[in-house]
Design a protein around this motif. Structure first.
Motif, short mmCIF file in Angstrom:
data_model
loop_
_atom_site.label_atom_id
_atom_site.label_comp_id
_atom_site.label_asym_id
_atom_site.label_seq_id
_atom_site.Cartn_x
_atom_site.Cartn_y
_atom_site.Cartn_z
N THR A 252 59.51 57.88 -11.49
CA THR A 252 58.13 58.28 -12.86
C THR A 252 57.83 57.26 -13.84
O THR A 252 58.71 57.59 -14.51
CB THR A 252 57.56 59.46 -12.28
N CYS A 253 57.54 56.80 -14.49
CA CYS A 253 57.01 55.98 -15.59
C CYS A 253 57.25 57.41 -16.68
O CYS A 253 57.97 56.74 -18.13
CB CYS A 253 55.75 55.47 -16.27
N VAL A 254 56.48 58.60 -16.17
CA VAL A 254 56.77 59.28 -17.96
C VAL A 254 58.35 59.76 -17.58
O VAL A 254 58.07 60.91 -19.37
CB VAL A 254 55.94 60.69 -17.36
N LEU A 255 59.37 59.93 -17.39
CA LEU A 255 59.93 60.17 -17.69
C LEU A 255 61.40 59.14 -17.89
O LEU A 255 62.77 59.23 -17.81
CB LEU A 255 61.50 61.41 -16.55
N ALA A 256 60.47 57.75 -18.35
CA ALA A 256 61.23 56.48 -18.08
C ALA A 256 61.97 56.31 -19.43
O ALA A 256 63.10 55.89 -19.75
CB ALA A 256 60.64 55.56 -17.67
N GLY A 257 61.20 56.85 -20.37
CA GLY A 257 61.96 56.89 -21.45
C GLY A 257 61.34 54.94 -22.76
O GLY A 257 60.63 55.93 -23.90
N ASN A 258 61.51 54.78 -22.45
CA ASN A 258 60.40 53.55 -22.60
C ASN A 258 59.65 52.49 -21.67
O ASN A 258 59.79 51.47 -21.47
CB ASN A 258 61.48 52.20 -23.71
N CYS A 259 58.69 52.73 -21.75
CA CYS A 259 57.36 52.42 -20.68
C CYS A 259 57.01 51.22 -21.44
O CYS A 259 56.38 50.29 -21.18
CB CYS A 259 56.77 53.25 -20.14
N PHE A 260 56.91 51.02 -22.82
CA PHE A 260 56.20 49.45 -23.47
C PHE A 260 57.03 48.46 -22.88
O PHE A 260 58.37 47.76 -23.09
CB PHE A 260 56.20 49.50 -24.79
N TRP A 329 60.36 61.71 -23.01
CA TRP A 329 58.61 62.33 -21.98
C TRP A 329 57.64 61.30 -22.37
O TRP A 329 57.95 60.09 -22.95
CB TRP A 329 57.71 63.24 -22.62
N CYS A 330 56.57 61.08 -21.91
CA CYS A 330 55.25 60.68 -22.42
C CYS A 330 55.21 60.16 -23.17
O CYS A 330 54.98 61.32 -24.17
CB CYS A 330 54.12 60.57 -21.21
N PRO A 331 55.06 59.16 -23.78
CA PRO A 331 54.82 58.87 -25.09
C PRO A 331 53.05 59.50 -25.71
O PRO A 331 52.94 58.88 -26.85
CB PRO A 331 54.25 56.89 -25.38
N HIS A 332 51.96 59.11 -25.11
CA HIS A 332 51.18 60.12 -24.59
C HIS A 332 51.31 61.47 -25.18
O HIS A 332 50.34 61.72 -25.47
CB HIS A 332 49.70 59.37 -23.30
N GLU A 333 51.56 61.83 -24.35
CA GLU A 333 51.95 63.50 -24.30
C GLU A 333 52.25 63.75 -25.90
O GLU A 333 51.05 64.60 -26.74
CB GLU A 333 53.50 64.08 -23.83
N GLN A 334 53.23 62.85 -26.69
CA GLN A 334 53.49 63.43 -27.61
C GLN A 334 52.36 62.85 -28.95
O GLN A 334 51.98 63.44 -29.43
CB GLN A 334 54.54 62.41 -28.25
#
Length: 377
Positions: A252-260, A329-334
């Protein structure tokens, strides 16, 4: 999936037949349908990029079935014509299922679409949160669509938004509902407010469930899931975190660290941004897929600035004992918590409570049992 992965969250239309309380995605107007030239340009650019080996088209909305099957027939044909040798193409549909009939089910099945349905729990919750344009509840229509998909042998995953009503009912209620309805694969999304780039830290917002509140909800749900012990029931958040806790990579993308650079939002007019979660913040918009290549988007100033800011945020969390699990976690959560959660600190992503609870349950004595609940792949 193998090779370099990229996902396009395609808002081929932002038109929708529902008016959900917490939704910021739907729009009205004649310009909210992707034209074929934009569809073709998007497909050509993503498949032509030499870095892209596995490409997922996530057809989102609005409500994508409003486009009709002919739109998706053209999309699949274009993909087939432009696909390079060795590339893998995946098509996923996120739908409210109210317009699903036998023809749609046959089409989705024959073209091997992955299907996820938005369902916010029982009618007492769903019909208050997800109403149609006339103000009527949509629960019966969603359930009918799910039943049709199942009848045609199409695996269905359910996506639930957890807002205040669901928190009040509690995780046991949600789990029992899923058991009663035969829902064996589901994910849960905490309700999020409209993005407010200029919000002050701690500013209140409607439709916001904080990471702490969601963590407490999921912790109890995890206990029920673990105690139930049925490996056929998959809860996305637990599968992802358990893989990390037992030394396996998460998909899952939310635990990838860097999804950009791996996840892109494409609007009906071809405007391209990072993910659909940052809708409304121009800092996350990169260009237009009709004019810009993915190489240009990745190397452009907007992407570079976001990557730099994300790296700084991730570095601030590295001392957290859970960092090896969540990767920040997901950058949008932060993004949301830094504006609206009075309990937010930059040293922790916000998943710490849930991870700590799961660690305590997945001790050496129970790790094997927990791992047995995970899918084989």
């Amino acid at each position: 999936m193998s090779g370099a992965y990229v996902a396009l969250i395609v808002k081929a239309t932002r038109l929708c037949n529902l008016r959900c309380d917490y939704c910021n995605d739907w729009r009205a107007g004649h310009d909210q349908i992707m034209t074929f030239p934009v569809l073709a340009a998007m497909t050509e650019r993503v498949l032509a990029d030499p870095l892209h080996q596995t490409i997922e088209f996530i057809w989102h909305g609005g409500e994508p079935t409003l486009l009709g099957q002919a739109f998706f027939e053209r999309a699949i044909y274009t993909q087939a014509r432009l696909r390079r040798p060795g590339q893998t193409i995946v098509n996923s549909l996120q739908t409210n299922a109210t317009r699903i009939d036998d023809d749609w089910a046959r089409f989705l099945g024959s073209n091997r679409f992955s299907v996820s349905v938005s369902l916010d729990g029982p009618a007492v919750v769903h019909d208050r949160q997800r109403r149609d344009v006339a103000g009527r509840g949509s629960y019966d229509g969603v359930r009918r669509g799910i039943d049709i998909l199942k009848r045609h042998g199409i695996p269905v995953s359910v996506l639930m938004v957890v807002d205040r009503q669901t928190l009040d009912l509690g995780p046991d209620f949600v789990f029992d509902f899923c058991l009663d309805q035969g829902i064996t694969s589901f994910g849960l999304l905490a309700a999020k407010p409209r993005n407010a780039p200029d919000a002050r830290p701690g500013e209140s917002a409607r439709h916001y469930v904080t990471p702490g509140e969601m963590g407490a909800f999921l912790s109890r749900l995890f206990d029920r899931w673990l105690e139930h012990g049925d490996p056929t029931i998959r809860i996305r958040e637990f599968s992802s975190l358990l893989k990390r806790l037992t030394g396996r990579p998460s998909a899952t993308c939310v635990l990838a660290g860097n999804c950009f650079g791996s996840y892109f939002l494409v609007e009906p007019d071809g405007e391209i941004a990072h993910c659909d979660l940052f809708n409304g913040d121009p800092a996350y918009t990169f260009g237009n897929i009709v004019a810009d290549s993915f190489a240009a988007l990745r190397s452009g100033p907007a992407m570079q600035e976001l990557r730099l800011r994300r790296q700084e945020a991730v570095d601030a969390m590295r001392a957290c004992p859970n960092f090896a699990i969540c990767n920040g976690w997901c950058p949008h959560e932060q993004y949301t918590a830094s504006r609206h959660d009075i309990g937010h600190t930059p040293e922790c992503c916000g998943l710490g409570g849930l991870i700590g609870h799961m660690r305590s349950r997945v001790a050496p004595a129970t790790a094997g049992r927990a791992a047995a609940l995970l899918p084989a792949q």
